[in-house]
Scaffold this active site. Structure first.
Site, mmCIF file in Angstrom:
data_model
loop_
_atom_site.group_PDB
_atom_site.id
_atom_site.type_symbol
_atom_site.label_atom_id
_atom_site.label_comp_id
_atom_site.label_asym_id
_atom_site.label_seq_id
_atom_site.Cartn_x
_atom_site.Cartn_y
_atom_site.Cartn_z
ATOM 1 N N ASP A 254 0.873 -1.177 0.000
ATOM 2 C CA ASP A 254 0.000 0.000 0.000
ATOM 3 C C ASP A 254 0.912 1.229 0.000
ATOM 4 O O ASP A 254 1.359 1.705 1.039
ATOM 5 C CB ASP A 254 -0.892 -0.017 1.245
ATOM 6 C CG ASP A 254 -1.911 1.124 1.253
ATOM 7 O OD1 ASP A 254 -1.709 2.106 0.518
ATOM 8 O OD2 ASP A 254 -2.889 1.025 2.025
ATOM 9 N N ARG A 257 0.026 4.438 2.086
ATOM 10 C CA ARG A 257 0.314 4.275 3.513
ATOM 11 C C ARG A 257 1.810 4.300 3.797
ATOM 12 O O ARG A 257 2.314 5.123 4.578
ATOM 13 C CB ARG A 257 -0.273 2.948 3.990
ATOM 14 C CG ARG A 257 0.280 2.432 5.308
ATOM 15 C CD ARG A 257 0.014 0.931 5.424
ATOM 16 N NE ARG A 257 0.498 0.366 6.676
ATOM 17 C CZ ARG A 257 1.678 -0.208 6.827
ATOM 18 N NH1 ARG A 257 2.534 -0.238 5.799
ATOM 19 N NH2 ARG A 257 2.027 -0.733 7.989
ATOM 20 N N GLY A 281 3.308 -1.896 17.807
ATOM 21 C CA GLY A 281 2.754 -2.758 16.763
ATOM 22 C C GLY A 281 3.620 -2.701 15.523
ATOM 23 O O GLY A 281 3.153 -2.341 14.447
ATOM 24 N N ASP A 303 5.777 -5.862 19.334
ATOM 25 C CA ASP A 303 4.653 -6.519 18.654
ATOM 26 C C ASP A 303 4.404 -7.855 19.334
ATOM 27 O O ASP A 303 5.348 -8.553 19.713
ATOM 28 C CB ASP A 303 4.947 -6.740 17.166
ATOM 29 C CG ASP A 303 3.669 -6.880 16.353
ATOM 30 O OD1 ASP A 303 3.457 -6.066 15.424
ATOM 31 O OD2 ASP A 303 2.867 -7.791 16.650
ATOM 32 N N SER A 305 2.470 -10.327 17.846
ATOM 33 C CA SER A 305 2.253 -11.400 16.867
ATOM 34 C C SER A 305 3.577 -12.085 16.519
ATOM 35 O O SER A 305 4.674 -11.561 16.769
ATOM 36 C CB SER A 305 1.592 -10.854 15.607
ATOM 37 O OG SER A 305 2.506 -10.069 14.871
ATOM 38 N N ILE A 330 2.086 -4.158 24.483
ATOM 39 C CA ILE A 330 2.655 -2.986 25.150
ATOM 40 C C ILE A 330 2.109 -2.855 26.563
ATOM 41 O O ILE A 330 2.777 -2.345 27.467
ATOM 42 C CB ILE A 330 2.387 -1.699 24.322
ATOM 43 C CG1 ILE A 330 3.173 -0.512 24.892
ATOM 44 C CG2 ILE A 330 0.904 -1.389 24.266
ATOM 45 C CD1 ILE A 330 4.668 -0.644 24.777
ATOM 46 N N GLU A 331 0.888 -3.344 26.780
ATOM 47 C CA GLU A 331 0.269 -3.251 28.105
ATOM 48 C C GLU A 331 0.878 -4.244 29.099
ATOM 49 O O GLU A 331 0.697 -4.092 30.311
ATOM 50 C CB GLU A 331 -1.242 -3.503 28.012
ATOM 51 C CG GLU A 331 -2.003 -2.463 27.204
ATOM 52 C CD GLU A 331 -2.080 -2.794 25.720
ATOM 53 O OE1 GLU A 331 -2.836 -2.104 25.003
ATOM 54 O OE2 GLU A 331 -1.394 -3.758 25.285
ATOM 55 N N GLU A 346 1.359 2.601 13.235
ATOM 56 C CA GLU A 346 0.326 2.566 12.199
ATOM 57 C C GLU A 346 -0.845 1.824 12.829
ATOM 58 O O GLU A 346 -0.991 0.620 12.686
ATOM 59 C CB GLU A 346 0.851 1.868 10.948
ATOM 60 C CG GLU A 346 -0.012 2.092 9.710
ATOM 61 C CD GLU A 346 -1.174 1.118 9.629
ATOM 62 O OE1 GLU A 346 -2.207 1.361 10.301
ATOM 63 O OE2 GLU A 346 -1.054 0.138 8.898
ATOM 64 N N GLU A 355 -10.466 -2.200 15.334
ATOM 65 C CA GLU A 355 -9.382 -2.942 15.994
ATOM 66 C C GLU A 355 -8.947 -2.305 17.309
ATOM 67 O O GLU A 355 -8.249 -2.924 18.105
ATOM 68 C CB GLU A 355 -8.154 -3.132 15.089
ATOM 69 C CG GLU A 355 -8.416 -4.034 13.901
ATOM 70 C CD GLU A 355 -7.184 -4.251 13.041
ATOM 71 O OE1 GLU A 355 -6.153 -3.575 13.291
ATOM 72 O OE2 GLU A 355 -7.241 -5.088 12.135
ATOM 73 N N HIS A 467 -5.315 0.028 1.325
ATOM 74 C CA HIS A 467 -5.837 -1.245 1.823
ATOM 75 C C HIS A 467 -6.971 -1.039 2.824
ATOM 76 O O HIS A 467 -7.680 -1.985 3.172
ATOM 77 C CB HIS A 467 -4.711 -2.072 2.467
ATOM 78 C CG HIS A 467 -4.328 -1.652 3.847
ATOM 79 N ND1 HIS A 467 -3.528 -0.563 4.100
ATOM 80 C CD2 HIS A 467 -4.643 -2.173 5.070
ATOM 81 C CE1 HIS A 467 -3.351 -0.431 5.401
ATOM 82 N NE2 HIS A 467 -4.020 -1.390 6.020
#
Length: 519
Positions: A254, A257, A281, A303, A305, A330-331, A346, A355, A467
């Protein structure tokens, strides 16, 4: 905080996010199921010879031969009507007159019966009560004194109605049956009215419960918010979706972006020079690498994931030793530094807020951003535009009227509340008299604070596709508009309480209100 300021015309909604303010987004959720109404008797019996059968059918008249304790003595009667007659004859108190005198509704009647039984007040004391504040006004008298008290199961309106209808025929046995038939007819009419009132109440309760589900108390400043309160296993599905490579490929390709973030950092090196940067993220680490190339002293990329492991390999391959990558939310983690100078992320989802990743950015800001620090992007807005696309409306609604020869029109009500993420053709935007079939939402992003070269990009239908596409809210009933006419209304965006990463979007337009889900 997030400052929501709708400009004049109410078609454009601006969201400003400053690095020195705090904010949260309210939660949202589902309609309750309405219980099925019980069936009501509606039969009648015209056989004059079957009086006994008629009496048995309409047991409400004699309360099913239940044993009823008198309100003022210990005598047991075999029905409610017998009890009322006993009170009138033996205690000189007409209960129907008391109900009428004080205009008692169902609750007032129940309270009065329980008051009499609990306090054992005399009939004369009851008759002497004047209008005004009654001794049984307290909610405490809603609790039954006698379990399964037949008097509490009797409708005061029916008591009054029966008294009216049959008062003229007392003592005249041959008039009893017509009186009974008239009473049955009146009861049926009252039942229909009661059902209508009940259905109206059910509708009101449905709206009330929907409001309670969709709304939650705004969090106090500094509260973590719904996303931060999720356990790691509850949030696993969200982060797992970002463990697949396809979604990262789509985002990297993208150009609107990715190149906007790159240009912002490359063209404003003075913002990043010798700064400590936090990337919330980070995904593949592309923003972290842009920041490192722009002169950041240190970049911390976070992140949850599985893509973080590929990001580690990517960073090593590009020999960017000043980037530290940490796996986790992050929490939930603790950064290797106390404060950072810049937060980049982002975080935008469909319709900007989908989200709820903004929650995580705000958490990072509140916990780690140094005084005078900045969060980028630092300004964004949501825009709404009217769409006139009769073919799209036809495809979404008329389709259900004939599906391979079957009528599925009931599906229309299920289709309307689902927002659709798709590319909207610019020519379908309304700029002249037309019929509005849908409302489309999109957002714009700005990199502004302290930048000598400001950068912005849009996700609108008039510019290069991203996107994020656009979010379409179809109207069940299209709206005709004229040139120069303003379509005024309110929009409310809330989290789904059961899934705080999804949204409920409510449009309140003249004569209509519709809530859409985005999930």
């Amino acid at each position: 905080m997030l400052n929501y300021s709708p400009p004049v015309g109410t078609s454009r909604y601006v969201i400003r996010k400053s690095s020195d303010s705090k904010g949260d987004i309210m939660a949202a959720n589902t309609d309750p199921h309405v219980e099925e109404m019980p069936e009501l008797s509606d039969g009648d019996d015209d056989d004059d010879d079957d009086v006994d059968g008629d009496e048995e059918q309409w047991q409400w008249m004699e309360e099913g031969r239940q044993t009823v304790t008198c309100l003022f003595c210990e005598k047991y009667l075999d029905s409610v009507s017998a009890t009322l007659q006993h009170c009138t004859a033996e205690h000189q108190l007409n209960l129907v007159e008391i109900i009428r005198k004080h205009s008692l509704d169902d609750y007032g009647y129940i309270k009065m019966i329980n008051f009499i039984r609990l306090t054992k007040c005399s009939a004369s004391c009851l008759m002497e009560l004047s209008e005004g504040l009654l001794p049984w006004d307290s909610e405490d008298f809603l609790k039954p004194v006698l379990q399964d008290d037949p008097l509490l199961q009797t409708d005061p309106e029916e008591l009054c109605g029966t008294e009216d209808t049959c008062s003229s025929s007392r003592g005249d046995s041959h008039d009893e049956l017509p009186c009974r038939a008239l009473t049955v007819e009146e009861r049926a009419q009252r039942s229909e009215e009661a059902v209508a009132r009940l259905m109206e109440d059910v509708h009101k309760l449905k709206l009330l419960v929907q409001g309670l589900v969709l709304n939650s108390e705004p969090g106090q400043a500094g509260n973590l918010g719904a996303v931060a309160e999720l356990r790691e296993d509850e949030d696993e599905a969200y982060f797992s979706s970002y463990g697949h490579y396809g979604i990262h490929e789509e985002m990297l390709k993208d150009k609107v972006r990715t190149e906007s973030y790159r240009d912002f950092m490359n063209k404003n090196p003075e913002v990043f020079r010798d700064k400590v940067v936090l990337d919330v993220g980070c995904g593949t680490g592309i923003l972290s690498m842009f920041a490192a190339k722009a002169g950041a002293k240190r970049v911390i990329a976070v992140d949850q994931s599985e893509i973080i492991y590929q990001a580690m390999d990517i960073v090593r391959s590009n020999q960017l030793e000043n980037i530290t990558l940490i796996k986790g939310r992050i929490e939930d983690i603790k950064l290797p530094v106390e404060k950072v100078d810049i937060i980049i992320s982002e975080w935008m989802g469909y319709f900007l807020l989908f989200e709820s990743m903004l929650d995580s950015v705000l958490y990072a800001r509140d916990c780690y951003l140094a005084d005078g620090g900045s969060v980028y992007p630092d300004l964004c807005n949501i825009s709404l535009a009217a769409v006139g696309d009769a073919q799209k409306h036809q495809d979404r609604f008329a389709f259900w009227e004939d599906v391979y020869g079957f009528n599925m029109a009931c599906m229309k009500t299920a289709v309307v509340p689902e927002a659709v993420v798709e590319v909207v053709q610019a020519e379908t935007l309304i700029s002249e008299p037309a019929v509005v079939q849908a409302i489309v939402g999109y957002f714009d992003i700005f990199f502004d604070k302290g930048c000598s070269n400001k950068v912005t990009f849009s996700t609108g239908p008039q510019v290069t596709k991203t996107h994020w596409k656009q979010t379409v809210f179809l109207l069940e009933k299209p709206i005709s508009v004229k040139a120069g006419e303003e379509l005024k209304g309110n929009i409310t965006v809330r989290k789904n309480k059961k899934d705080p990463r999804s949204l409920f979007v409510t449009f309140d337009l003249p004569g209509r209100k519709q809530t859409y889900s985005l999930q």
